[in-house]
Design a protein around this motif. Structure first.
Motif, PDB file in Angstrom:
ATOM      1  N   MET A  34       0.838  -1.205   0.000  1.00 31.34           N
ATOM      2  CA  MET A  34       0.000   0.000   0.000  1.00 31.34           C
ATOM      3  C   MET A  34       0.874   1.257   0.000  1.00 31.34           C
ATOM      4  N   ALA A  35       1.906   1.270   0.819  1.00 26.79           N
ATOM      5  CA  ALA A  35       2.769   2.455   0.884  1.00 26.79           C
ATOM      6  C   ALA A  35       3.492   2.661  -0.452  1.00 26.79           C
ATOM      7  N   GLY A  36       4.054   1.589  -0.997  1.00 28.43           N
ATOM      8  CA  GLY A  36       4.809   1.708  -2.254  1.00 28.43           C
ATOM      9  C   GLY A  36       3.913   2.130  -3.404  1.00 28.43           C
ATOM     10  N   SER A  37       2.719   1.557  -3.481  1.00 26.16           N
ATOM     11  CA  SER A  37       1.786   1.917  -4.550  1.00 26.16           C
ATOM     12  C   SER A  37       1.297   3.352  -4.358  1.00 26.16           C
ATOM     13  N   VAL A  41       2.089   5.781  -7.444  1.00 25.57           N
ATOM     14  CA  VAL A  41       0.905   6.145  -8.243  1.00 25.57           C
ATOM     15  C   VAL A  41       0.266   7.429  -7.711  1.00 25.57           C
ATOM     16  N   GLY A  42       0.055   7.488  -6.383  1.00 29.33           N
ATOM     17  CA  GLY A  42      -0.674   8.623  -5.810  1.00 29.33           C
ATOM     18  C   GLY A  42       0.168   9.884  -5.696  1.00 29.33           C
ATOM     19  N   TYR A  43       1.340   9.756  -5.061  1.00 29.98           N
ATOM     20  CA  TYR A  43       2.171  10.942  -4.807  1.00 29.98           C
ATOM     21  C   TYR A  43       2.936  11.367  -6.062  1.00 29.98           C
ATOM     22  N   HIS A  44       3.606  10.360  -6.720  1.00 29.34           N
ATOM     23  CA  HIS A  44       4.536  10.722  -7.781  1.00 29.34           C
ATOM     24  C   HIS A  44       3.827  10.918  -9.123  1.00 29.34           C
ATOM     25  N   LEU A  67      -4.316   8.155  -2.242  1.00 25.32           N
ATOM     26  CA  LEU A  67      -3.586   9.186  -1.497  1.00 25.32           C
ATOM     27  C   LEU A  67      -3.408   8.782  -0.031  1.00 25.32           C
ATOM     28  N   PHE A  68      -4.446   8.132   0.518  1.00 20.66           N
ATOM     29  CA  PHE A  68      -4.331   7.608   1.885  1.00 20.66           C
ATOM     30  C   PHE A  68      -3.188   6.595   1.961  1.00 20.66           C
ATOM     31  N   MET A  69      -3.094   5.731   0.943  1.00 24.79           N
ATOM     32  CA  MET A  69      -2.024   4.730   0.916  1.00 24.79           C
ATOM     33  C   MET A  69      -0.649   5.408   0.899  1.00 24.79           C
ATOM     34  N   GLY A  70      -0.527   6.509   0.156  1.00 19.75           N
ATOM     35  CA  GLY A  70       0.734   7.256   0.145  1.00 19.75           C
ATOM     36  C   GLY A  70       1.064   7.816   1.520  1.00 19.75           C
TER      37      GLY A  70
END
Ligand SMILES: [Zn+2]
Ligand SMILES: [Zn+2]
Length: 272
Positions: A34-37, A41-44, A67-70
């Motif tokens: 979740m953090a890596g995705s 995807v969300g942040y970058h 975004l929550f996952m980021g």
């Protein structure tokens, strides 16, 4: 930072003593994925580069989740992350790059220090000229998540891990964050030092295929510097195998959650 590192130590101790549990392993894997995705995807690819757009449905079904996952990665809010990364693109490997391993020549210890600066020490320094939302047009949700990042990500993630796996559940979540930190930071430090290049980009960015197994495609970094807005980092068939962020965007497009997906234009790329 100490708490995250302590979590990693506790998880290693659990393994060494044979007291680990499958539930904690599942928390670790889920948090890492979740953090890596969320970061790639969300942040970058979304917040920083607007490589794709969400459809009306995806905007409210998928975007808050990604975004929550980021936020679970403990790498700061999406707005600040994007601002720092945009500065990296603007001044890549120059003096004003927030995390370049190339700005100090001299004996080996100065180069080692610069490597440590690019990897982790830059986090403890003031970065002048950061303008949050300088190049994007955020709506209230992105501003809300950025303003409440601490509660949504670090606090929220810790409470969820505590509820699912108890105190050792938190430790294994932090261990996943620890691994996610160092793999992401290696994109800043290692993939401006060693690896292969497809493109002449005017900087010293490289691709490191193996590292992408843990960074969801982020370490195809020379490809990314060559075509920064592209949602896809892979350019060769064997790079597609590790560009997991691209798989996720492709899948979201198939499900009608994202559209206007930007991919590299031939004329914008210079093969070396
Ligand atoms: Zn770079
Ligand atoms: Zn970028």
């Amino acid at each position: 930072m100490l708490g995250i590192s302590a979590g990693f130590v506790i998880a290693i101790a659990d393994i060494c003593r044979g007291t680990w549990e499958w539930l904690h392993v599942i928390i670790f894997i889920a948090a890492f994925v979740m953090a890596g995705s969320g970061i790639t995807v969300g942040y970058h690819r979304y917040t920083t580069h607007r490589s794709f757009a969400f459809t009306a449905v995806g905007r409210w079904l998928v975007r808050p989740m990604i975004l929550f996952m980021g936020c679970l990665a403990w790498q700061g809010s999406p707005g600040r992350w994007a601002a720092i990364h945009q500065k990296h693109h603007r001044y890549t490997d120059d003096e004003e790059d927030p995390h370049s391993p190339h700005c100090r020549d001299g004996p080996w210890y100065r180069k080692l220090y610069q490597f440590m600066h690019a990897h982790v020490l830059w986090l403890f320094r003031d970065i002048p000229g950061i303008k949050i939302w300088d190049r994007s047009n955020p709506d209230w949700l992105e501003r809300f998540i950025t303003n409440w990042y601490i509660l949504i990500g670090p606090v929220g993630g810790s409470l969820i891990a505590l509820a699912i796996g108890g105190w050792h559940g938190i430790a294994w979540y932090y261990a996943a964050v620890f691994l996610s930190w160092h793999t992401t930071w290696s994109v800043n430090s290692v993939t401006h030092l060693v690896g292969y290049r497809h493109f002449k980009t005017g900087d010293q960015s490289t691709n490191l295929w193996l590292l992408s197994l843990l960074t969801f495609g982020e370490s195809l970094h020379n490809n990314h510097h060559a075509s920064q807005r592209s949602a896809r980092f892979a350019h060769r068939w064997w790079e597609y195998l590790v560009d997991v962020g691209w798989w996720e965007i492709w899948l979201l497009r198939c499900c009608g959650m994202v559209h206007q997906v930007y991919t590299p234009q031939k004329r914008s790329i210079v093969d070396s």
